[in-house]
Design an enzyme around this catalytic site. Structure first.
Site, PDB file in Angstrom:
ATOM      1  N   LYS A  45      10.025   6.681   2.472  1.00  0.00           N
ATOM      2  CA  LYS A  45       9.858   6.486   1.026  1.00  0.00           C
ATOM      3  C   LYS A  45      10.098   7.797   0.291  1.00  0.00           C
ATOM      4  CE  LYS A  45       7.036   2.468   1.796  1.00  0.00           C
ATOM      5  NZ  LYS A  45       5.744   1.891   2.106  1.00  0.00           N
ATOM      6  N   GLN A  79      -0.339   3.080   1.242  1.00  0.00           N
ATOM      7  CA  GLN A  79       0.279   2.538   2.454  1.00  0.00           C
ATOM      8  C   GLN A  79      -0.716   1.677   3.227  1.00  0.00           C
ATOM      9  OE1 GLN A  79       3.514   2.868   3.144  1.00  0.00           O
ATOM     10  NE2 GLN A  79       3.385   1.742   5.067  1.00  0.00           N
ATOM     11  N   ASP A  85       4.298  -1.779  -5.640  1.00  0.00           N
ATOM     12  CA  ASP A  85       4.347  -2.698  -4.498  1.00  0.00           C
ATOM     13  C   ASP A  85       4.357  -4.160  -4.964  1.00  0.00           C
ATOM     14  OD1 ASP A  85       4.490  -1.781  -1.828  1.00  0.00           O
ATOM     15  OD2 ASP A  85       2.425  -1.019  -1.897  1.00  0.00           O
TER      16      ASP A  85
HETATM   17  N1  GUN Z   1       2.932  -1.313   5.030  1.00  0.00           N
HETATM   18  C1  GUN Z   1       4.009  -1.966   5.538  1.00  0.00           C
HETATM   19  N2  GUN Z   1       4.817  -2.383   4.538  1.00  0.00           N
HETATM   20  C2  GUN Z   1       4.236  -1.992   3.376  1.00  0.00           C
HETATM   21  C3  GUN Z   1       4.609  -2.117   2.009  1.00  0.00           C
HETATM   22  O1  GUN Z   1       5.631  -2.704   1.632  1.00  0.00           O
HETATM   23  N3  GUN Z   1       3.741  -1.547   1.119  1.00  0.00           N
HETATM   24  C4  GUN Z   1       2.611  -0.924   1.495  1.00  0.00           C
HETATM   25  N4  GUN Z   1       1.822  -0.410   0.542  1.00  0.00           N
HETATM   26  N5  GUN Z   1       2.236  -0.793   2.758  1.00  0.00           N
HETATM   27  C5  GUN Z   1       3.051  -1.320   3.691  1.00  0.00           C
END
Ligand code: GUN
Length: 284
Positions: free
Chosen positions: A52, A96, A119
């Site tokens: 990210k 996350q 998200d």
């Molecule tokens: N963990 C795995 N995929 C994601 C996601 O798309 N967003 C977040 N916040 N955590 C994750």
């Protein structure tokens, strides 16, 4: 002929478009910064968080990464997120997942301001999606819509079957397909006669979380198959929820694993971050 839907290439195309758009928005004095919060040091999460940060750098938006210790309490994390909500230099907040088991994920998701919820997990974002209001879209399902559209696959009027009903993929996927005027069925682990239902699908989206579960006998000849799964098989190779070798020859188009849906999630996260800049523009 089966069309292989190339998520890596489509994701790159979207990121390049966003990079150009960010340059123009920067000229107008608009900037964005994504705050990524990780609690503990789960190795898989660290890889995602790093990707990210890299994507932010590539398209030209700022990022701040916060690594909080595993023993962070729920109350401490709530305060931390509230501080980010108030921080005017932060436009998007991503916590996350998964979080350590002593922290209630729903509570943290609800603490993030809906205006910074890149998200798309906050109940306000989910509600906006279902009633067709503008808001942040959940990244993986939004990425799948882009895969279909950019591969020239029409959704309107098609029989769309989603296998899986999670809050992160299955449910928002159904809402988005409906928004695109698909006829949508959501099937799940308690569905009776699953094969009969999946065989109706012109577009079959599989997010069931079971290795190579969908074989050719679940698929109508000429269907489009989108595989959201990601697993390691007995030889340590990546594979999806769909038995690719068995199913692909019967489809008109299919996503591979890896290189299908996976790369799209980050591209759509970046789109949500850029959305925070586009809406800045609308302010007087
Ligand atoms: N963990 C795995 N995929 C994601 C996601 O798309 N967003 C977040 N916040 N955590 C994750």
């Amino acid at each position: 002929m089966t069309q292989l839907i190339d998520g890596k290439q489509i994701s790159k195309q979207i990121k390049d478009e966003l990079r150009d758009e960010v340059q123009q928005l920067n000229v107008q004095g608009k900037n964005a910064c994504l705050a990524v919060v990780q609690v503990g040091n789960d190795p898989a999460s660290s890889v995602y968080v790093n990707n990210k940060k890299k994507a932010c750098a590539y398209i030209g938006i700022g990022s701040k990464a916060y690594e909080l210790p595993e023993k962070t309490t729920e109350a401490e994390l709530v305060s931390f997120v509230e501080e980010l909500n108030r921080d005017e230099t932060v436009n998007g907040i991503l916590v996350q997942l998964p979080l350590p088991s002593h922290i209630d994920e729903d509570k943290i998701i609800r603490t993030i301001s809906p205006d910074k919820d890149v998200d798309g997990f906050h109940p306000v974002s989910v509600g906006r999606l279902w009633i067709g209001e503008k808001g942040f879209l959940s990244c993986t399902p939004a990425g799948i819509i882009q895969l279909l559209k950019r591969s020239g696959i029409e959704i309107e009027g098609k029989e769309c079957v989603v296998v899986g009903r999670s809050n992160i993929v299955g449910k928002p996927m159904a809402a988005l397909l409906l928004r695109e005027n698909g006829t949508v069925t959501v099937a799940h682990s308690r569905t009776k006669n699953l094969k009969e239902i999946t065989k109706r699908a012109d577009i079959l989206i599989v997010a069931i979380g079971k290795k190579r579960f969908i074989t050719a006998d679940y698929v109508k000849e000429g269907a489009v198959v989108i595989d959201v799964g990601m697993h390691r098989d007995e030889n340590n190779h990546l594979c999806g929820d769909v038995d690719f070798e068995d199913v692909a020859p019967h489809t008109s188009a299919i996503t591979p694993v890896p290189g299908g849906v996976g790369p799209m999630t980050i591209a759509m996260l970046m789109n949500n971050c850029v959305e925070t800049m586009r809406t800045q523009e609308e302010r007087p």
